[in-house]
Design a protein around this motif. Structure first.
Motif, PDB file in Angstrom:
ATOM      1  N   PRO A 115       1.359  12.328  -4.893  1.00  0.00           N
ATOM      2  CA  PRO A 115       1.660  11.179  -4.334  1.00  0.00           C
ATOM      3  C   PRO A 115       1.926   9.580  -5.110  1.00  0.00           C
ATOM      4  CG  PRO A 115       0.140  12.156  -2.936  1.00  0.00           C
ATOM      5  CD  PRO A 115       0.191  12.838  -4.364  1.00  0.00           C
ATOM      6  N   ASP A 116       2.915   9.162  -4.588  1.00  0.00           N
ATOM      7  CA  ASP A 116       2.899   7.446  -5.334  1.00  0.00           C
ATOM      8  C   ASP A 116       3.169   6.441  -4.207  1.00  0.00           C
ATOM      9  OD1 ASP A 116       3.111   5.601  -7.126  1.00  0.00           O
ATOM     10  OD2 ASP A 116       4.835   6.247  -8.270  1.00  0.00           O
ATOM     11  N   LEU A 117       4.241   6.179  -4.003  1.00  0.00           N
ATOM     12  CA  LEU A 117       4.408   5.317  -2.772  1.00  0.00           C
ATOM     13  C   LEU A 117       4.223   5.995  -1.497  1.00  0.00           C
ATOM     14  CD1 LEU A 117       7.642   3.259  -3.883  1.00  0.00           C
ATOM     15  CD2 LEU A 117       5.331   2.450  -3.973  1.00  0.00           C
ATOM     16  N   ALA A 118       4.264   7.401  -1.540  1.00  0.00           N
ATOM     17  CA  ALA A 118       4.213   8.103  -0.239  1.00  0.00           C
ATOM     18  C   ALA A 118       2.499   8.634  -0.225  1.00  0.00           C
ATOM     19  CB  ALA A 118       5.011   9.260  -0.451  1.00  0.00           C
ATOM     20  N   GLU A 119       1.882   8.283   0.769  1.00  0.00           N
ATOM     21  CA  GLU A 119       0.623   8.833   0.847  1.00  0.00           C
ATOM     22  C   GLU A 119       0.540  10.221   1.414  1.00  0.00           C
ATOM     23  OE1 GLU A 119      -2.622   6.383   3.672  1.00  0.00           O
ATOM     24  OE2 GLU A 119      -1.503   7.844   4.753  1.00  0.00           O
ATOM     25  N   ARG A 120       1.596  10.853   1.679  1.00  0.00           N
ATOM     26  CA  ARG A 120       1.453  12.397   1.724  1.00  0.00           C
ATOM     27  C   ARG A 120       2.747  12.759   2.345  1.00  0.00           C
ATOM     28  NH1 ARG A 120       0.663  13.841   7.356  1.00  0.00           N
ATOM     29  NH2 ARG A 120       0.363  12.117   8.794  1.00  0.00           N
ATOM     30  N   TRP A 121       3.093  13.882   2.420  1.00  0.00           N
ATOM     31  CA  TRP A 121       4.314  14.500   2.869  1.00  0.00           C
ATOM     32  C   TRP A 121       4.356  15.803   3.587  1.00  0.00           C
ATOM     33  CZ3 TRP A 121       3.173  14.795  -2.335  1.00  0.00           C
ATOM     34  CH2 TRP A 121       3.263  15.936  -3.025  1.00  0.00           C
ATOM     35  N   GLU A 122       5.311  16.132   4.245  1.00  0.00           N
ATOM     36  CA  GLU A 122       5.422  17.627   4.915  1.00  0.00           C
ATOM     37  C   GLU A 122       6.387  17.994   4.912  1.00  0.00           C
ATOM     38  OE1 GLU A 122       4.544  16.770   9.212  1.00  0.00           O
ATOM     39  OE2 GLU A 122       2.264  16.073   8.774  1.00  0.00           O
ATOM     40  N   LYS A 141       2.850   4.627   2.131  1.00  0.00           N
ATOM     41  CA  LYS A 141       1.419   3.951   2.009  1.00  0.00           C
ATOM     42  C   LYS A 141       1.894   2.566   2.655  1.00  0.00           C
ATOM     43  CE  LYS A 141      -0.364   5.984  -2.150  1.00  0.00           C
ATOM     44  NZ  LYS A 141      -0.618   6.075  -3.266  1.00  0.00           N
ATOM     45  N   LYS A 142       1.172   1.752   3.322  1.00  0.00           N
ATOM     46  CA  LYS A 142       1.303   0.439   4.023  1.00  0.00           C
ATOM     47  C   LYS A 142       0.605  -0.648   3.058  1.00  0.00           C
ATOM     48  CE  LYS A 142       1.059   2.651   8.505  1.00  0.00           C
ATOM     49  NZ  LYS A 142       0.314   2.898   9.749  1.00  0.00           N
ATOM     50  N   GLY A 143       1.099  -2.027   3.248  1.00  0.00           N
ATOM     51  CA  GLY A 143       0.642  -3.167   2.702  1.00  0.00           C
ATOM     52  C   GLY A 143       1.151  -3.300   1.315  1.00  0.00           C
ATOM     53  N   ILE A 144       2.157  -2.235   0.781  1.00  0.00           N
ATOM     54  CA  ILE A 144       2.855  -2.726  -0.615  1.00  0.00           C
ATOM     55  C   ILE A 144       3.968  -3.594  -0.649  1.00  0.00           C
ATOM     56  CG2 ILE A 144       4.021  -1.415  -2.309  1.00  0.00           C
ATOM     57  CD1 ILE A 144       2.502   1.326  -1.490  1.00  0.00           C
ATOM     58  N   THR A 145       3.847  -4.342  -1.607  1.00  0.00           N
ATOM     59  CA  THR A 145       4.971  -5.284  -1.727  1.00  0.00           C
ATOM     60  C   THR A 145       5.684  -5.392  -3.068  1.00  0.00           C
ATOM     61  OG1 THR A 145       3.443  -6.990  -2.585  1.00  0.00           O
ATOM     62  CG2 THR A 145       3.626  -7.113  -0.261  1.00  0.00           C
ATOM     63  N   PHE A 146       6.937  -5.835  -3.071  1.00  0.00           N
ATOM     64  CA  PHE A 146       7.794  -5.885  -4.184  1.00  0.00           C
ATOM     65  C   PHE A 146       7.480  -6.929  -4.933  1.00  0.00           C
ATOM     66  CE2 PHE A 146      10.475  -2.828  -1.589  1.00  0.00           C
ATOM     67  CZ  PHE A 146      10.561  -2.075  -2.404  1.00  0.00           C
ATOM     68  N   HIS A 147       7.843  -7.125  -6.103  1.00  0.00           N
ATOM     69  CA  HIS A 147       7.434  -8.276  -7.000  1.00  0.00           C
ATOM     70  C   HIS A 147       7.896  -9.639  -6.274  1.00  0.00           C
ATOM     71  CE1 HIS A 147       7.605  -5.348 -10.671  1.00  0.00           C
ATOM     72  NE2 HIS A 147       6.521  -5.193 -10.082  1.00  0.00           N
ATOM     73  N   ASP A 148       8.826  -9.574  -5.509  1.00  0.00           N
ATOM     74  CA  ASP A 148       9.444 -10.773  -4.980  1.00  0.00           C
ATOM     75  C   ASP A 148       8.655 -11.140  -3.613  1.00  0.00           C
ATOM     76  OD1 ASP A 148      10.312  -8.759  -3.069  1.00  0.00           O
ATOM     77  OD2 ASP A 148      12.616  -9.484  -3.492  1.00  0.00           O
ATOM     78  N   GLY A 149       7.443 -10.363  -3.247  1.00  0.00           N
ATOM     79  CA  GLY A 149       6.912 -10.444  -2.057  1.00  0.00           C
ATOM     80  C   GLY A 149       7.310  -9.952  -0.781  1.00  0.00           C
ATOM     81  N   THR A 150       8.449  -9.536  -0.845  1.00  0.00           N
ATOM     82  CA  THR A 150       8.957  -8.568   0.330  1.00  0.00           C
ATOM     83  C   THR A 150       8.149  -7.393   0.595  1.00  0.00           C
ATOM     84  OG1 THR A 150      10.781  -7.644  -0.997  1.00  0.00           O
ATOM     85  CG2 THR A 150      11.248  -9.671   0.306  1.00  0.00           C
ATOM     86  N   GLU A 151       8.118  -6.935   1.810  1.00  0.00           N
ATOM     87  CA  GLU A 151       7.230  -5.687   2.038  1.00  0.00           C
ATOM     88  C   GLU A 151       8.110  -4.323   1.835  1.00  0.00           C
ATOM     89  OE1 GLU A 151       4.563  -3.445   5.520  1.00  0.00           O
ATOM     90  OE2 GLU A 151       6.035  -4.943   6.037  1.00  0.00           O
ATOM     91  N   PHE A 152       7.471  -3.438   1.198  1.00  0.00           N
ATOM     92  CA  PHE A 152       7.985  -2.148   0.879  1.00  0.00           C
ATOM     93  C   PHE A 152       7.901  -1.290   2.224  1.00  0.00           C
ATOM     94  CE2 PHE A 152       6.623   2.367   0.214  1.00  0.00           C
ATOM     95  CZ  PHE A 152       8.017   2.952   0.031  1.00  0.00           C
ATOM     96  N   THR A 153       9.261  -0.768   2.697  1.00  0.00           N
ATOM     97  CA  THR A 153       9.101   0.113   4.042  1.00  0.00           C
ATOM     98  C   THR A 153      10.317   1.070   3.626  1.00  0.00           C
ATOM     99  OG1 THR A 153      10.835  -1.078   4.955  1.00  0.00           O
ATOM    100  CG2 THR A 153       8.782  -2.095   5.360  1.00  0.00           C
ATOM    101  N   ALA A 154      10.320   2.013   4.713  1.00  0.00           N
ATOM    102  CA  ALA A 154      11.443   3.086   4.661  1.00  0.00           C
ATOM    103  C   ALA A 154      12.545   2.478   4.603  1.00  0.00           C
ATOM    104  CB  ALA A 154      10.999   3.849   6.016  1.00  0.00           C
TER     105      ALA A 154
END
Length: 512
Positions: free
Chosen positions: A72-79, A91-104
């Motif tokens: 895993p990297d940005l993914a916590e797990r997979w099925e 994974k939750k709470g990850i941000t890009f360098h510009d401060g925006t949140e990483f999401t799906a």
């Protein structure tokens, strides 16, 4: 290695305030590479130096560990509920360098833009099997495939880009700067001179121990090594002349790390060329090349002879293939059979002439010079050795504006690469079949290879592929170079990856 005092610390010392400022010393690591990255947008670049940038600045859903296993990297797990469905929990709470949140949303956007035919990404081939990408919630994403594609998970090492930031770029692509989720931020790029990265204090695995990384672009081998000796460069990987490795091993203050690699040097052919499309000509060239002499002379023994595209440490490697030991008489016989008799019985007149193209890298030029000497013995004249800056050379290769050329593949772990390199539908810009090779049986087998789940069955398929390629010789496989790092002894925490990965710099520190 350079340790700089910040202005604030200097003022404190000048003022003799009686206390210190922890962490005020800036730990800077300087790396040297041979050429500028060609395209730093991870959806479009395919050269090794661009990969190195992403490994500092960006992350994929998955990553390779030092043994090339997927973790895993940005993914916590997979099925993987069935052979056509993959669900990733982010994974939750990850941000890009510009401060925006990483999401799906960013994951979906990354892969959909790679698949956008208008953007013409050379990385789209392996993703054509995707049928749907569905966001189940902000941190859960599902990929549904059109058909079974066994190497799908390796595609998930693809670095993710931020949707919002990319949409603001001209042409919807990064050109001069890059925003990612990685341990380091790209803050400066002076083309053909250097790239500067600063530590990302918000990195989701914890702030890196280095404050800054500078990547210097130094095309000349001797200059690169001289700067290493003088302390202006701290780290060089797979870009030290073999002559200089022995010097480094005897030099105080340097350490040399060596291991097996997943790198292959090869001689490529334009198979649409009227001479080179003849398989007997290609086989004759293979017999006429003394590869062991090349390894001994050019690589100083720091490589092993190659038998195919896959390195011996690959699970699908097939050792029982046709090989081409140095045999001048066999080479001459094949050239006669191909319709290219010697016009003057070993006199100065050639059977035919070829142009060898390469980059300005000294090793590649020396390969051409030695090939010129060796092929002359069987009546093949290398009438020109044309060296170009990387970008020009690479464009010529992709466009078919070559006859013979030397290149290398870096980081081959998944044998499905046979499909993108040798399937007839994969000629540039859609894929990486640079020689325009066409064999219906290889097309059939490379498709079967990714449609098969069972590992032992896949191994049988790739065994046959390797045996056919060893007969057809769309490439002449030269050698597997050792993975060699020369670095300052004060560098600690670096892990040598088989493909030369820069990922472990997030764990590196400088021991003063």
């Amino acid at each position: 290695m350079r340790t700089y005092l910040t202005r604030g610390l200097a003022l404190l010392l000048m003022c003799l305030c009686g206390f210190s400022s922890p962490g005020a010393a800036e730990n800077v690591l300087t790396i040297a590479i041979g050429s500028d990255p060609a395209n730093i947008d991870p959806r479009f670049g395919i050269d090794a130096n661009s990969y190195r940038v992403w490994q500092l600045t960006s992350n994929g859903l998955l990553q390779k560990d030092p043994l090339s296993n997927l973790i895993p990297d940005l993914a916590e797990r997979w099925e993987n509920p069935d052979n056509k469905t993959y669900i990733f929990y982010l994974k939750k709470g990850i941000t890009f360098h510009d401060g925006t949140e990483f999401t799906a949303e960013d994951v979906k956007y990354t892969f959909e833009t790679i698949l956008d035919p208008e953007l013409k990404s050379p990385r789209s081939a392996g993703l054509q099997h995707i049928k749907n990408i569905d966001i189940l919630d902000p941190y859960t994403i599902r990929f549904t495939l059109k058909d079974v594609y066994s190497p799908f998970l390796i595609e998930m090492v693809q670095a993710i880009v931020p949707k919002t930031a990319v949409e603001q770029q001209a042409g919807k692509r990064f050109t001069e700067h890059l925003i990612g989720t990685g341990a380091f931020r790209l803050v400066e790029w002076t083309h053909d001179e250097q790239l500067v990265f600063e530590a990302n204090p918000e990195y989701f695995e914890g702030a890196p121990k280095l404050d800054k990384i500078i990547i210097k672009i130094i095309p000349d081998d001797a200059s690169r090594f001289l700067q290493l000796k003088e302390g202006d460069v701290d780290f060089i990987q797979n870009a030290v002349s073999p002559d200089m490795v022995a010097i480094a091993q005897e030099s105080q203050g340097m350490q040399v790390l060596t291991d097996e690699s997943v790198i292959i040097y090869y001689l490529g052919f334009n198979l649409e060329d009227p001479i080179l499309k003849n398989v007997k000509v290609r086989q004759a060239i293979a017999y006429a090349i003394d590869r062991q002499a090349l390894v001994d002379h050019l690589m100083k023994g720091q490589a092993s002879l190659a038998t195919g595209l896959l390195a011996p440490n690959n699970w699908a490697y097939e050792p029982e293939v046709n090989t081409y030991d140095y045999d001048l008489e066999k080479a001459k016989q094949l050239l006669d059979e191909a319709g290219y008799p010697d016009p003057d019985d070993d006199g100065p007149e050639p059977r035919f002439s070829l142009i060898y193209k390469t980059s300005t890298a000294p090793l590649r030029i020396r390969i051409g010079e030695l090939l010129q000497e060796q092929l002359k013995k069987v009546g093949i004249k290398i009438s020109g050795i044309e060296a170009y800056e990387w970008e020009k050379f690479y464009e010529d290769v992709k466009s078919g504006n070559v006859q013979i050329f030397s290149l290398r593949w870096v980081g081959i772990t998944e044998p499905n690469i046979f499909h993108s390199i040798f399937h007839s539908s994969m000629a540039p810009p859609d894929g990486r079949n640079r020689g325009h090779y066409h064999n219906p049986r290889i097309d059939e087998l490379t498709e079967l290879g990714y449609q098969t789940i069972n590992l032992e069955e896949r191994k049988k398929i790739y065994s046959e592929i390797q045996k056919i390629l060893a007969e057809d010789l769309p490439y002449i496989f030269l050698w597997y170079p050792y993975n060699i790092v020369v670095m300052d002894k004060r560098i600690k925490g670096f892990t040598l990856y088989p493909d030369g990965d820069f990922t472990s710099f997030k764990h590196v520190w400088i021991e003063e």
